[in-house]
Design a protein around this motif. Structure first.
Motif, PDB file in Angstrom:
ATOM      1  N   PHE A 287      56.886  53.991  20.285  1.00 34.97           N
ATOM      2  CA  PHE A 287      56.546  55.211  20.672  1.00 34.97           C
ATOM      3  C   PHE A 287      56.926  56.275  19.877  1.00 34.97           C
ATOM      4  CE2 PHE A 287      57.057  52.168  23.908  1.00 34.97           C
ATOM      5  CZ  PHE A 287      56.062  52.422  24.881  1.00 34.97           C
ATOM      6  N   HIS A 317      55.539  59.476  27.680  1.00 35.20           N
ATOM      7  CA  HIS A 317      54.526  58.687  27.032  1.00 35.20           C
ATOM      8  C   HIS A 317      53.585  57.663  28.125  1.00 35.20           C
ATOM      9  CE1 HIS A 317      56.682  59.407  23.294  1.00 35.20           C
ATOM     10  NE2 HIS A 317      55.533  59.150  22.492  1.00 35.20           N
ATOM     11  N   TRP A 323      51.076  61.195  24.432  1.00 35.51           N
ATOM     12  CA  TRP A 323      52.577  61.701  24.960  1.00 35.51           C
ATOM     13  C   TRP A 323      52.012  63.359  25.425  1.00 35.51           C
ATOM     14  CZ3 TRP A 323      54.256  65.926  22.324  1.00 35.51           C
ATOM     15  CH2 TRP A 323      53.685  66.036  20.757  1.00 35.51           C
TER      16      TRP A 323
END
Length: 771
Positions: A287, A317, A323
């Motif tokens: 991420f 996220h 995000w």
């Protein structure tokens, strides 16, 4: 009824003007984007910096700030944990304090902070909730908190012979309780009834040589195995106990900041990403976001990854590359070396100096503006030109009185002076393109500790540790400098600057005196220049101390100076070059029948004058005093114990004259208080009443703003009967909602009649009052 509703609607549309803070209320100004911790509780996500925290409702998108102004008892957050069973948030502090937050309200549990038997570090480093108890890992040992009773059950001092050990985290694994500490890994039988006895704790001696044995940051369980995180900078390696200890090599080269285990994934915060690993420590997902993520901790809940980012606050996220980030508005950092305000704009300087010689600290560039209740940050992450290792320690700001969007910032670095227009950086000035000079003792450093505009729009700057200590940039853009004395082989330190009503420049030189310089309105003609050094000598200044810390010119033209022995006032600053008496005077006050000098034992580190000509005096260790115009009466004394003030050590004060907000820069951050004085308006051009309408649930002060100084204000009912009379403080008058008998006013429309002190100008306003 319809008429009342229509009138109510009209009043709201006329008199609402976006002020969020009521008179007498406080507002924190923390760098919420610098997040360190995150916890999820139901629909709320709690995200904390080291200074304050905020909650984010995932359903409504609403953010709520939680700080010393409303819910918390302290500053300096060091740990946080959500207790899902009781729906409460535990917040630990670096000084040992502890808060329990329930439905936005705080309960303070100061038993660690105030326990005098504990000597040394009391920091609550981490919190682990296990059933009905919370294990607080502290700077001296472990405190067990009963979560139902909110009281201490036991305290474990686990070092040899009951010595204090710095505990960073605890966990329960199989039949043992483990504590990671600054001295290694300690363990005890979890079923042992006498864990208060240090003999029942043992330090594990089987840790591998790769771990620095005296510095563990964390211990936790994942995938049925015990793990520890070392403090071996910069990598912070992870080790796993699977029969024997071994390092998890798949993370080599990646700095490990935070670790969050779930049932089947280990989420690890690296410098620029959060990576999800399986039980074999193979990366499954990464991420990230395009720039400046810098996550510290994270939680994965309901298929959403929540991260506390050092640059973006709470990062949310929904997928590896999907995000967004949220955080309340705030300045660049808690640094508040100095504050400046003009035309409703407030600027905060986050630089710093070291020692009495004002040496460099190499603090990264950081200045912030507060305009229309929103902060804008200027730093490495927001201004591309700031990616330069020649810029640091921004110490001062000057706001153009003819254009508040035109701003200069003074640094203590090679870059020198910065210029901004409408929020955009447009260039800089140093020794190569201005009259500014490099410090005599440090090559390549231009130091600008203070500057100010004069009434003609010329910018005057103090240049520290150089021969020509005063420079000017004219309104037309030309430069020149002046030798105002105090040189010698090692030029004297010069710090603060003020310009009086005669155009004279007052320059503080701590340890030496005050230099007063008068160019007599002829910037390019040296022949009529005058310079005088004021000292502690009678007849030559009569300063109470040579340790000079602050200076301000009040609305009557008097010059107030803050020293290490209290404040002093030059009542006739225009007489400095006249040969007549001009010495500074200290203020004599009466207290309990005795006479004494005002704050004579206090170091006055900051002085600000509000719209009512009252003096706000900041001290080095005793908070803030609000004094009457002449300094003889104390109106307020705010400290960290009797108010939300963050620290008793005040570094700077600035006042937004349009709103009456007073900003206090402290060594623990920035906070503001909505005062009762605003800048006067001699023509009554923009009279506003707030709140308006006054609802039946409101019992605070009602402010009438936009008045002339010392205006007479009468409040009458519709029949013309006077129910209240007062005078304005600066441009604002206050009505408490009561009549002369102290009774609450009845429901109805009231008229405000305001006239200036001479009776030349006046204004009428209406208030809808609901009782």
């Amino acid at each position: 009824m319809r008429f009342l509703s229509l009138l109510l609607s009209c009043v709201i549309s006329i008199f609402s003007f976006g002020q969020d803070v009521a008179i007498g209320e406080w507002l924190d100004h923390f760098p919420y984007h610098k997040a360190r911790m995150v916890e999820v509780g139901g629909n709320e996500v709690f995200c904390a910096s080291q200074y304050a925290l905020f909650s984010y409702d995932v359903n409504s998108g609403e953010m709520t700030r939680l700080s010393k102004t409303n819910s918390l008892s302290d500053v300096g957050i060091s740990s946080m944990k959500y207790d899902a069973a009781r729906q409460q948030l535990l917040v630990g502090y670096s000084n040992g304090n502890l808060d329990v937050i329930i439905d936005g309200k705080g309960i303070n549990l100061p038993f660690i902070k105030i326990n005098s038997s504990i000597i040394g570090n009391k920091s609550v480093n981490s919190i682990r909730v296990d059933g009905d108890f919370a294990y607080l890992s502290c700077g001296f040992g472990i405190v067990v908190l009963d979560l139902d009773k909110l009281e201490v059950k036991e305290t474990y001092i686990i070092g040899n012979n009951s010595s204090y050990v710095y505990v960073t985290a605890t966990t329960v694994f199989q039949d043992s309780i483990y504590a990671s500490t600054s001295e290694g890994l300690y363990a005890a039988d979890k079923d042992e009834p006498f864990l208060v006895d240090f003999n029942n704790w043992s330090k594990r001696s089987d840790l591998p040589a790769g771990i620095v044995n005296d510095s563990l940051l964390n211990v936790f369980e994942f995938d049925g195995k015990l793990h520890v995180k070392s403090a071996d900078y910069p990598e912070n390696e992870l080790y796993v106990l699977d029969g024997t200890w071994s390092q998890i090599t798949s993370m080599n080269g990646k700095r490990i900041r935070g670790v969050f285990p779930t049932a089947n994934r280990l989420y690890v915060c690296h410098r620029d990403s959060v990576e999800a690993y399986d039980g074999s420590y193979v990366s499954q997902e990464v991420f990230y976001e395009p720039f400046d993520f810098d996550p510290y901790t994270c939680m994965f809940v309901n298929n959403i990854l929540y991260s506390a980012s050092n640059n973006r606050g709470l990062v949310y996220h929904t997928g590896p590359t999907s995000w967004f980030s949220v955080h309340p508005s705030g300045p660049e950092s808690i640094g508040s070396f100095d504050l400046y305000s003009s035309a409703g704009h407030v600027w905060n300087c986050a630089g710093n100096v070291a020692g009495t010689g004002w040496n460099r600290t190499f603090t990264q560039p950081g200045i912030s503006s507060y305009i229309d209740n929103e902060w804008k940050r200027y730093s490495y992450s927001t201004v591309p030109e700031f990616f330069d290792d020649t810029l640091f320690d921004i110490l001062s700001v000057a706001i153009d009185p003819n254009d508040p969007e035109h701003v200069f910032a003074g640094s203590h670095s090679q870059t020198g002076l910065l210029e901004f227009q409408s929020g955009v950086y447009i260039g800089s000035y140093d020794e190569s393109n201005s009259s500014l000079q490099v410090r005599n003792d440090i090559a390549g450093t231009v130091g600008i500790p203070d500057m100010a505009f004069d009434s003609d729009g010329n910018l005057w700057l103090v240049n520290m540790y150089v021969n020509e200590k005063l420079s000017v940039r004219t309104e037309a853009g030309s430069w020149r400098s002046y030798n105002v004395g105090m040189n010698g082989t090692n030029p004297t330190l010069t710090t603060k600057l003020a310009i009086d009503e005669s155009g004279q420049k007052w320059i503080l030189a701590p340890g030496t005196g005050i230099t007063v310089f008068n160019d007599n309105g002829t910037i390019t003609d040296d022949s009529d220049d005058q310079t005088k050094l004021l000292t502690t000598s009678l007849g030559n200044g009569n300063l109470p101390s040579s340790q000079l810390l602050s200076i301000a010119v009040d609305l009557d033209g008097e010059v107030w100076v803050g020293t290490s022995a209290g404040p002093a006032v030059f009542y006739s600053p225009e007489s400095v070059f006249s040969g007549n008496n001009f010495d500074a005077q200290q203020i004599l006050i009466e207290q309990d029948g005795n006479f004494q000098l005002l704050l004579e034992t206090e170091e006055i580190t900051a002085i600000a004058v509000d719209g009512g000509n009252r003096k706000w005096l900041g001290t080095s260790s005793n908070g803030v005093f609000l004094m009457s115009e002449d300094g003889t009466k104390q109106i307020h004394h705010f400290t960290e114990d009797n108010s939300p003030l963050l620290s008793n050590e005040i570094q700077s004060i600035a006042i937004n004259g349009e709103s009456g907000e007073v900003f206090f820069g402290t060594q623990k951050g920035l906070i503001s208080y909505r005062g009762t004085a605003t800048d006067p308006d001699s023509r009554f051009n923009d009279v506003l009443v707030f709140p308006n309408p006054v609802k039946e649930t409101y019992y605070g002060d009602i402010a009438i703003k936009g008045l002339a100084r010392d205006s007479d204000v009468k409040i009458t009912d519709v029949s013309g009967r006077v129910v209240y009379f007062t005078k304005s403080t600066g441009g604002t008058a206050i009505w408490n909602g009561n009549n002369f008998n102290g009774e609450r006013a009845q429901t109805g429309v009231y008229f405000v009649f305001a006239t200036d002190a001479n009776g030349d100008f006046g204004e009428v306003a209406k208030i809808l009052f609901v009782n």
